[in-house]
Scaffold this active site. Structure first.
Site, PDB file in Angstrom:
ATOM      1  N   ASP A 138     -27.237  46.845  41.396  1.00  0.00           N
ATOM      2  CA  ASP A 138     -26.918  45.479  40.950  1.00  0.00           C
ATOM      3  C   ASP A 138     -25.984  44.801  41.947  1.00  0.00           C
ATOM      4  O   ASP A 138     -25.035  44.130  41.563  1.00  0.00           O
ATOM      5  CB  ASP A 138     -26.295  45.506  39.549  1.00  0.00           C
ATOM      6  CG  ASP A 138     -26.279  44.118  38.896  1.00  0.00           C
ATOM      7  OD1 ASP A 138     -27.091  43.249  39.304  1.00  0.00           O
ATOM      8  OD2 ASP A 138     -25.459  43.894  37.982  1.00  0.00           O
ATOM      9  N   GLY A 147      -9.416  38.359  32.138  1.00  0.00           N
ATOM     10  CA  GLY A 147     -10.743  37.777  31.927  1.00  0.00           C
ATOM     11  C   GLY A 147     -11.427  38.413  30.740  1.00  0.00           C
ATOM     12  O   GLY A 147     -11.059  39.497  30.279  1.00  0.00           O
ATOM     13  N   LYS A 204      -9.654  47.725  31.695  1.00  0.00           N
ATOM     14  CA  LYS A 204     -10.930  47.247  31.172  1.00  0.00           C
ATOM     15  C   LYS A 204     -11.166  47.884  29.808  1.00  0.00           C
ATOM     16  O   LYS A 204     -11.143  49.104  29.670  1.00  0.00           O
ATOM     17  CB  LYS A 204     -12.059  47.644  32.139  1.00  0.00           C
ATOM     18  CG  LYS A 204     -13.457  47.242  31.701  1.00  0.00           C
ATOM     19  CD  LYS A 204     -14.470  47.669  32.778  1.00  0.00           C
ATOM     20  CE  LYS A 204     -15.890  47.359  32.404  1.00  0.00           C
ATOM     21  NZ  LYS A 204     -16.838  47.779  33.479  1.00  0.00           N
ATOM     22  N   GLY A 231     -15.479  38.940  28.940  1.00  0.00           N
ATOM     23  CA  GLY A 231     -16.919  38.815  29.108  1.00  0.00           C
ATOM     24  C   GLY A 231     -17.668  39.337  27.902  1.00  0.00           C
ATOM     25  O   GLY A 231     -17.058  39.635  26.860  1.00  0.00           O
ATOM     26  N   GLY A 232     -18.985  39.471  28.057  1.00  0.00           N
ATOM     27  CA  GLY A 232     -19.811  39.891  26.936  1.00  0.00           C
ATOM     28  C   GLY A 232     -19.531  41.307  26.469  1.00  0.00           C
ATOM     29  O   GLY A 232     -19.693  41.627  25.291  1.00  0.00           O
ATOM     30  N   MET A 233     -19.101  42.178  27.398  1.00  0.00           N
ATOM     31  CA  MET A 233     -18.869  43.584  27.048  1.00  0.00           C
ATOM     32  C   MET A 233     -17.449  43.850  26.573  1.00  0.00           C
ATOM     33  O   MET A 233     -17.198  44.843  25.893  1.00  0.00           O
ATOM     34  CB  MET A 233     -19.162  44.475  28.256  1.00  0.00           C
ATOM     35  CG  MET A 233     -20.623  44.510  28.660  1.00  0.00           C
ATOM     36  SD  MET A 233     -21.663  45.318  27.428  1.00  0.00           S
ATOM     37  CE  MET A 233     -21.105  47.007  27.541  1.00  0.00           C
ATOM     38  N   VAL A 280     -10.602  42.310  30.285  1.00  0.00           N
ATOM     39  CA  VAL A 280      -9.826  42.980  31.327  1.00  0.00           C
ATOM     40  C   VAL A 280      -8.407  42.418  31.281  1.00  0.00           C
ATOM     41  O   VAL A 280      -8.207  41.205  31.250  1.00  0.00           O
ATOM     42  CB  VAL A 280     -10.440  42.755  32.729  1.00  0.00           C
ATOM     43  CG1 VAL A 280      -9.598  43.468  33.784  1.00  0.00           C
ATOM     44  CG2 VAL A 280     -11.879  43.259  32.773  1.00  0.00           C
TER      45      VAL A 280
END
Length: 312
Positions: free
Chosen positions: A132, A15, A37, A17-19, A22
């Protein structure tokens, strides 16, 4: 990315993502597979991103619990910030909720499992606050076990390892009212903030919805940019949540009461931490089961009197 990083062979992308991304990797000597990651290089150069990455590694590395995603290694490889994590198979709780068809007993078991994991974090020295918790950060494995993910926003109370003072963090729908009303800085949140988020997740698991009045239009589909103001207004006006008993009438009243206690809009009225909240959760889940164990002993339910003995 090259096909190998240190002793880990990269098998494929899991996957992005913004950061960062993975990857699925295999240890070349052990033969065991993990999740890798990797933070995007341009972000890894940012001192604040690097500080938070190190903080997450330090906090998550101390949390050895079957209900928490395991961290196996962390390193900086040529400017790439990397974490080696437990490889999970399954789906996030958010994805599982979207599929529907969840039975009450399973929901109650998952609520207990996530509560146990968060309680373990709260009981560390110093206490770890996730900050969170939400369905997207909870994972249901193919073995039907719940795992807590993403301690990137976590705070170790009293250790100095926390996010910048006053910075707003977390997902608005699962943040406690005291943050959205500006009464408490996110850096000052304690275990009761996680208890509130656990209550929100539990309410959604048991009813399929969030506890807001339908007329307010506050749902998972509401634009994030609109949620902040709408939620703050909801709490400032002192609008109550819809009781869980109204949306899950077959649920045992003790379960409904425990979830609503976690969702108290007054901080002091919530259980002090996840362990205290778990202590409120009963074993049975359905109202009809509860009625069996709490049946009134009136004449209608009294056992029949034995027949008189025959005269001798």
């Amino acid at each position: 990315m090259s096909e190998q990083i240190r002793e880990y062979e990269i098998l494929g992308l899991l996957g992005r993502g913004g950061m960062g991304a993975v990857y699925r990797v295999r240890h070349t000597m052990k033969g065991r597979e993990y999740a890798l990651k990797v933070i995007r290089p341009e972000l890894a150069a940012d001192p604040e991103v690097r500080r938070r990455f190190v903080q997450e590694a330090q906090i998550q590395g101390d949390l050895d619990h079957p209900g928490i995603l395991a961290l196996h290694d962390v390193f900086d490889e040529g400017g790439k910030l990397c974490m080696i994590l437990e490889l999970l198979s399954g789906s996030t709780l958010e994805e599982r909720l979207a599929r529907g068809g969840l039975d009450t007993d399973t929901a109650c078991r998952w609520i207990r499992e996530m509560g146990e994991a968060v309680a373990f974090a709260h009981e560390r020295t110093p206490s770890v606050i996730h900050r969170d918790l939400k369905p997207a950060n909870l994972f249901v494995t193919t073995a039907d076990q719940v795992k807590v993910l993403d301690f990137g926003l976590a705070k170790a109370v009293g250790s100095g390892r926390a996010t910048s003072t006053g910075q707003i963090l977390g997902t608005p729908l699962y943040l406690p009212p005291e943050v959205l009303k500006g009464e408490v800085k996110p850096s000052d949140l304690g275990p009761r903030a996680d208890v509130f988020a656990l209550g929100m997740v539990a309410y959604r698991l048991l009813s399929g919805r969030l506890p807001f009045d339908d007329a307010q239009g506050l749902t998972e589909d509401t634009e994030a940019s609109q949620l902040w103001g709408q939620l703050a207004g909801y709490y400032w006006r002192g609008m109550p949540f819809v009781p869980l008993s109204a949306r899950a009438p077959r649920l045992a009243s003790s379960w409904s009461d425990a979830v609503m206690r976690a969702l108290s809009q007054q901080v002091a009225e919530r259980p002090v931490d996840a362990r205290a909240w778990l202590g409120l959760l009963p074993r049975s889940s359905l109202a009809d089961l509860e009625s069996v164990f709490h049946r009134p002993t009136d004449a209608a339910h009294a056992p029949a009197a034995p027949a008189p003995a025959a005269p001798r």
